[in-house]
Design an enzyme around this catalytic site. Structure first.
Site, PDB file in Angstrom:
ATOM      1  N   LYS A 154       0.829  -1.206   0.000  1.00 32.44           N
ATOM      2  CA  LYS A 154       0.000   0.000   0.000  1.00 32.44           C
ATOM      3  C   LYS A 154       0.862   1.255   0.000  1.00 32.44           C
ATOM      4  CE  LYS A 154      -3.796  -0.157   2.204  1.00 32.44           C
ATOM      5  NZ  LYS A 154      -4.870  -0.236   3.202  1.00 32.44           N
ATOM      6  N   ARG A 206      -3.598   2.886   8.646  1.00 30.47           N
ATOM      7  CA  ARG A 206      -3.872   1.605   7.997  1.00 30.47           C
ATOM      8  C   ARG A 206      -2.604   0.759   7.934  1.00 30.47           C
ATOM      9  NH1 ARG A 206      -7.221   5.165   4.820  1.00 30.47           N
ATOM     10  NH2 ARG A 206      -9.359   4.372   4.567  1.00 30.47           N
ATOM     11  N   GLY A 224      -8.243  -7.348   4.909  1.00 33.55           N
ATOM     12  CA  GLY A 224      -8.987  -7.535   6.148  1.00 33.55           C
ATOM     13  C   GLY A 224      -8.241  -8.254   7.253  1.00 33.55           C
ATOM     14  N   MET A 275      -5.446  -7.329   8.828  1.00 31.15           N
ATOM     15  CA  MET A 275      -4.880  -6.448   9.843  1.00 31.15           C
ATOM     16  C   MET A 275      -5.795  -5.241  10.032  1.00 31.15           C
ATOM     17  SD  MET A 275      -0.839  -6.808   9.011  1.00 31.15           S
ATOM     18  CE  MET A 275      -1.090  -6.599   7.253  1.00 31.15           C
ATOM     19  N   ARG A 284      -3.722  -1.481  -6.098  1.00 36.21           N
ATOM     20  CA  ARG A 284      -2.882  -2.670  -5.945  1.00 36.21           C
ATOM     21  C   ARG A 284      -3.266  -3.644  -7.042  1.00 36.21           C
ATOM     22  NH1 ARG A 284      -5.852  -4.411  -0.312  1.00 36.21           N
ATOM     23  NH2 ARG A 284      -7.911  -4.854  -1.183  1.00 36.21           N
ATOM     24  N   HIS A 294     -15.885  -8.042   2.169  1.00 34.06           N
ATOM     25  CA  HIS A 294     -14.820  -8.898   2.708  1.00 34.06           C
ATOM     26  C   HIS A 294     -14.979 -10.327   2.220  1.00 34.06           C
ATOM     27  CE1 HIS A 294     -13.250 -11.706   5.781  1.00 34.06           C
ATOM     28  NE2 HIS A 294     -12.215 -10.900   5.755  1.00 34.06           N
ATOM     29  N   ARG A 322       7.927 -48.274  -9.128  1.00 32.65           N
ATOM     30  CA  ARG A 322       8.643 -48.610  -7.905  1.00 32.65           C
ATOM     31  C   ARG A 322       8.236 -50.006  -7.432  1.00 32.65           C
ATOM     32  NH1 ARG A 322       7.562 -44.955  -2.723  1.00 32.65           N
ATOM     33  NH2 ARG A 322       5.646 -46.189  -2.677  1.00 32.65           N
ATOM     34  N   SER A 334      15.901 -41.224  -8.594  1.00 29.93           N
ATOM     35  CA  SER A 334      14.700 -40.453  -8.322  1.00 29.93           C
ATOM     36  C   SER A 334      14.682 -40.167  -6.822  1.00 29.93           C
ATOM     37  CB  SER A 334      13.440 -41.217  -8.727  1.00 29.93           C
ATOM     38  OG  SER A 334      12.289 -40.452  -8.432  1.00 29.93           O
ATOM     39  N   THR A 356      11.628 -37.519  -1.722  1.00 33.81           N
ATOM     40  CA  THR A 356      11.870 -36.517  -0.678  1.00 33.81           C
ATOM     41  C   THR A 356      10.949 -36.663   0.527  1.00 33.81           C
ATOM     42  OG1 THR A 356      10.532 -34.979  -2.004  1.00 33.81           O
ATOM     43  CG2 THR A 356      12.933 -34.787  -2.157  1.00 33.81           C
ATOM     44  N   ASN A 357       9.870 -37.467   0.410  1.00 35.65           N
ATOM     45  CA  ASN A 357       9.040 -37.697   1.593  1.00 35.65           C
ATOM     46  C   ASN A 357       9.863 -38.397   2.673  1.00 35.65           C
ATOM     47  OD1 ASN A 357       7.057 -36.693  -0.048  1.00 35.65           O
ATOM     48  ND2 ASN A 357       5.975 -38.625  -0.299  1.00 35.65           N
ATOM     49  N   CYS A 416      10.328 -37.406  -7.007  1.00 34.67           N
ATOM     50  CA  CYS A 416       8.963 -37.937  -7.082  1.00 34.67           C
ATOM     51  C   CYS A 416       8.214 -37.824  -5.754  1.00 34.67           C
ATOM     52  CB  CYS A 416       8.975 -39.393  -7.551  1.00 34.67           C
ATOM     53  SG  CYS A 416       9.849 -40.504  -6.437  1.00 34.67           S
ATOM     54  N   TYR A 458      13.682 -33.875 -14.285  1.00 28.53           N
ATOM     55  CA  TYR A 458      12.225 -33.832 -14.216  1.00 28.53           C
ATOM     56  C   TYR A 458      11.760 -33.772 -12.765  1.00 28.53           C
ATOM     57  CZ  TYR A 458      12.303 -38.819 -12.938  1.00 28.53           C
ATOM     58  OH  TYR A 458      12.532 -40.013 -12.290  1.00 28.53           O
TER      59      TYR A 458
END
Length: 909
Positions: free
Chosen positions: A32, A103, A112, A114, A376, A490, A652, A798, A801-802, A865, A885
């Site tokens: 703002k 503001r 809305g 803040m 904005r 809102h 897999r 591959s 990452t979990n 993956c 990938y």
């Protein structure tokens, strides 16, 4: 942080076509403040003011109120003096008073979330001076009562005591309206407003034990600190968490000279958009109220009128009103104040071209003079986002790269979800009509309170009007319905930002919070009753309406073509069935990065054979059970290969521990014993034997294949035979067999030997062959460190990452909910590492694994993956790390394609 170091600028002034800042300073001035400075510099009429920087918010959080007041006191006083000079008024002067607004302004729009306070500087003497100066008692006393109400709520914390109660100030207002027999605030007499001021101050004294502050400077500092406090308010924290905004950004504070839309019938306030935020159509639109202040429009207390003649025709409830009657009852700004409209129309055109994006503007008309309070980049639905980007490109306002970069990847998700089935809609009963505030289809059970939105699996939040405190419930609910408020209320703005279906301003609704009922004419609905909302038409429909898959627009296809033109990293999908593979292919997936074979074993006709294999005491019996599973797996693989014809498919091998496949309830154990003709105790013993204390680290992945090699043999046979069968039918298959959970080179070598021996045997049997790859999933930290040795044998990596995240952090995904939300709230972690890749830790292991793997095999194919394969910042990291990938769920494929392009474009800027 040095308290005495007061050399840097903490307060930036703007006004009268001058500004200390500009639009590129959003991180420091907030969105703002940066835009107010920019508008002032280019000659747009902006009320003068100043911005206290986001850095001061951080100082406030560290040093506290008194220290920060000392830091910025001189700059704030000088900036107030500058406003006084430009406006010809004086702050605190009872004869010629300057009033200001305070503001918030974060670097991104948080509508809305803040706090705001208007009309600061008011007291019993100033109000009389304002009456004398303006000769308008109604305006002066109305501004005074508004100030006390806002200051009481925002700074003094006077909120409703329970969710069934209304705002304590509103309760006094409603009581007076009932007593006077009026409906609107504008109908209050001067005496009414004076009574409200007295009653409001009395309420403050009773609730807080303090007199309402009369010193303008005490009011100003109280409001500034309240805005800083609101950055860490519950609703702001929830909004930041929901959108992934860091807590350390902080908010700026904007102080501006007040201009008044409540000075009479020649004044007003409104919100407007340079294009339609719901559809993206290139139509100037918005809403306004005569004799009102800005908060009235967004709060939804009065349902506003449309700015343009075209806009007013979109009000569905006015469709039956004759044109002349409509003009009299609901005139547009274009009809009521044509000169103001033309001026506003000119500024919206200037600002859109200047920012080269759709703008959301707030404005006030004070006694016939137009002021622009804010601009904005407007929040928009996913569909509007795509259309606006493509239209701006076609209009020559932006180029292809800019069109791609202006898109929010996650908002594409909105376009891929179900809509109402037209056939079902024809049979439905429309009970009321509201405004189509945010497109989409929503069906659910009625709830009346935001904190109860999770009571049902699918809920519709029904409110008279929403407030920022309702944010969490709005996020949980499938749709939002309000009795009050317009297209810029809102509820409407927040719902569009969320991509949530919303119908607002349904004036026919009668909502009783205490009884928890919704009444529409002769119909009465209770909490838990089903209703449906059509956010594209504003229809409110009785009961549950069937949905169907959406049709994607031509602009969506054009965006995807552009994304593929610039994208480098390829996008695959995680798919365990032919159906998922087809969906992903339709969304542009370039192959499959993960097929989890264990998901194929849980169907009713397969689990029995799987359990028989697990309960087997000998290799012979185990192989017999696997023979039953072989044709089932082969058929699945044929379907997946066919759906992905010509693209690589990574499969897999069996990964989870065997205990997940056995029954744990006594009744199902008895059933299994009877089916297999074995004693119940034998089943119980086997279940107990398989149970593991921490199965994440137990007998699973390649450990299963190496202890039970016949499992790997069966799965390899199913994969290779499926590929050969399709080859005979002319379908090109590219199978990639992935060994899970490898931690040592020998683990991988043992599995690879089984796979290649089995494949060679099949090729001899069939007198034919197919090309295939064997690789591994890198999900154990040790594997990343041994990647150079593993890569000497493997065709591809591959990253899973979990599990890599679990093992790197030492967090169990099943138990992390007990502490992770607290960690994020306290700032111990910035984000959930299972949702957003931890680039500092887990990401470094991915880098190490990739670099070491390619040091042995430069052309090693590397992908990811895990769930992170569909998360934008994680995809960008994968691109920068040099992966080939990413693989994600089918509905995330378009998002990943867009991020692939954005990541590549950013490196050229």
């Amino acid at each position: 942080m040095e308290l005495l170091e007061n050399v840097k600028t903490r307060v930036y002034k703007f006004g009268n076509k001058k500004a200390d800042g500009n639009r590129d300073m959003k991180n420091l001035l907030g969105g703002k403040g940066a835009n107010l400075a920019e508008m002032s510099s280019i000659g747009v009429p902006v009320p003068p003011g100043f911005t206290i920087t986001t850095e001061v918010c951080a100082e406030y959080n560290e040093l506290g109120r008194d220290a920060v007041v000392e830091l910025i006191k001189n700059e704030v006083e000088a900036s107030i003096a500058n406003i006084e000079k430009l406006m010809g008024t004086e702050y605190g002067n009872k004869e010629n008073p300057l009033l200001v607004s305070v503001r918030s302004g974060a670097r991104v729009s948080m509508p809305g979330m803040m706090d705001t306070v208007l009309n600061l500087g008011m007291n019993d003497e100033v109000v009389l001076g304002l009456v004398k100066k303006t000769n308008n008692e109604q305006f002066a006393w109305d501004s005074y009562r508004r100030f006390i109400q806002m200051y009481g709520g925002v700074v003094l914390g006077m909120k409703p005591e329970s969710k069934e109660d209304i705002d304590p100030f509103e309760e006094i207002i409603e009581s007076l309206k009932d007593k006077r027999g009026i409906k609107l605030d504008t109908e209050f007499s001067v005496q009414d407003l004076q009574d409200l001021v007295y009653d409001f101050k009395d309420l403050v004294r009773k609730r807080t034990g303090l007199l309402f502050p009369t010193d303008p400077w005490e009011q100003l500092w109280g409001a500034i600190m309240a805005v800083f406090n609101s950055w860490n308010g519950d609703r702001a924290i929830y909004y930041r968490t929901m959108n992934g905004y860091p807590a350390d950004w902080g908010t700026a504070v904007n102080v501006q000279a007040m201009v008044y839309g409540n000075m009479g019938d020649n004044s007003g306030t409104g919100v407007c958009f340079t294009r339609d935020a719901g559809t993206g159509e290139n139509v100037f639109n918005g809403e306004y109220l005569i004799n009102a202040q800005g908060e009235d429009v967004v709060a939804g207390v009065r349902t506003p009128q449309q700015i343009t003649k075209l806009g007013s025709q979109r009000w569905a409830e006015l469709a039956q009103i004759e044109e002349e009657e409509r003009k009299e009852l609901y005139p547009s700004l274009e009809e009521l104040m044509p000169s103001i409209f033309e001026e506003l129309n000119g500024y919206q055109d200037i600002l859109e071209k200047h920012y080269r994006d759709m703008q959301d503007m707030e404005f006030t008309m004070q006694d016939g003079k137009l002021w622009i309070l804010q601009t904005r980049n407007g929040k928009r639905t996913g569909a509007a986002m795509v259309k606006i980007a493509m239209d701006l490109l076609k209009e020559g306002m932006i180029d292809e790269k800019e069109a791609l970069l202006m898109l929010e990847p996650n908002k594409l998700d909105e376009l891929l979800h179900p809509i109402f089935d037209p056939a079902a809609l024809k049979r439905s009963n429309v009970i009321a009509q509201g405004l189509p505030a945010s497109p989409g289809a929503a069906t659910g059970k009625i709830v009346f309170f935001a904190d109860e939105a999770a009571k049902y699996k699918s809920s519709i939040l029904v409110r008279i009007e929403t407030s920022p405190e309702d944010l969490e419930g709005m996020n949980i609910a499938k749709g939002i319905l309000t009795a009050r408020g317009g297209m810029t209320s809102h509820a409407a703005v927040v719902a569009r930002g969320m991509g949530k279906c919303c119908v607002s301003g349904a004036g026919a609704l009668k909502i009783n919070y205490k009884k928890r009922t919704l009444t529409v004419g002769e119909y009465e609905y209770h909490e838990g009753d089903w209703i449906s909302l059509n956010g594209s038409t504003g229809n409110i429909i009785e009961g549950k309406v069937a949905t169907m898959e959406p049709e994607l627009s031509g602009e969506f296809a054009q965006i995807m073509e552009l994304a593929d033109k610039y994208g480098v990293i390829k996008v695959r999908t995680n798919a365990d069935s032919p159906k998922d593979a087809k969906i992903a292919r339709g969304f542009g997936a370039r192959g499959i990065g993960l097929t989890r074979t264990e998901h194929m074993f849980f169907e009713v006709d397969r689990i029995k054979a799987m359990r028989e294999m697990i309960l087997a005491d000998t290799v012979k019996v185990r192989k017999q059970a696997l023979e039953e599973l072989l044709p089932m797996q082969r058929v699945d693989f044929e379907g997946i290969f066919e759906a992905m014809e010509g693209e690589a498919v990574t499969i897999r091998l069996l990964d989870p521990p065997l205990h997940e496949f056995v029954p744990h309830q006594l009744a199902t154990q008895k059933e299994l014993a009877e089916d297999l003709h074995v004693p119940l105790q034998a089943v119980k013993n086997k279940v107990a034997e398989l149970e593991e204390f921490n199965p994440m680290l137990g007998h699973r992945g390649c450990r299963l294949g190496n202890t039970y090699p016949e499992i790997t043999e069966m799965q390899t046979r199913a994969i290779i035979e499926a590929a050969l069968n399709l080859k005979e039918r002319g379908v090109i298959c590219k199978p990639e067999i992935m060994v899970p959970l490898v931690g040592t080179v020998k683990e991988y070598e043992a599995q690879e030997e089984i796979i290649r021996n089995t494949a060679s045997l099949i090729f001899e049997e069939r007198k034919d062959s197919v090309e295939y790859l064997v690789g591994t999933m890198i999900e154990i930290p040790r594997a990343t460190l041994m990647a150079d040795l593993i890569a000497e044998k493997a065709d591809f990596f591959s990253f899973g990452t979990n599990d890599l995240t679990q093992m790197t952090f030492g967090y169990s995904r099943d138990d992390v909910s007990k502490f992770l939300p607290i960690y994020i709230e306290k700032g111990i972690l910035k984000e959930d590492p299972f949702e957003v890749l931890d680039q500092e830790g887990v990401g470094q292991l991915v880098k190490i694994g990739t670099q070491r793997g390619r040091s042995s095999k430069p052309n090693l194919k590397v992908g990811i993956c895990g769930e992170h394969g569909g998360e934008p910042s994680s995809i960008e990291f994968c691109y920068n790390t040099g992966l080939d990938y990413v693989s994600c769920s089918p509905y995330r494929v378009p998002i990943a394609r867009l991020v692939s392009a954005q990541a590549a474009i950013k490196t050229t800027l």
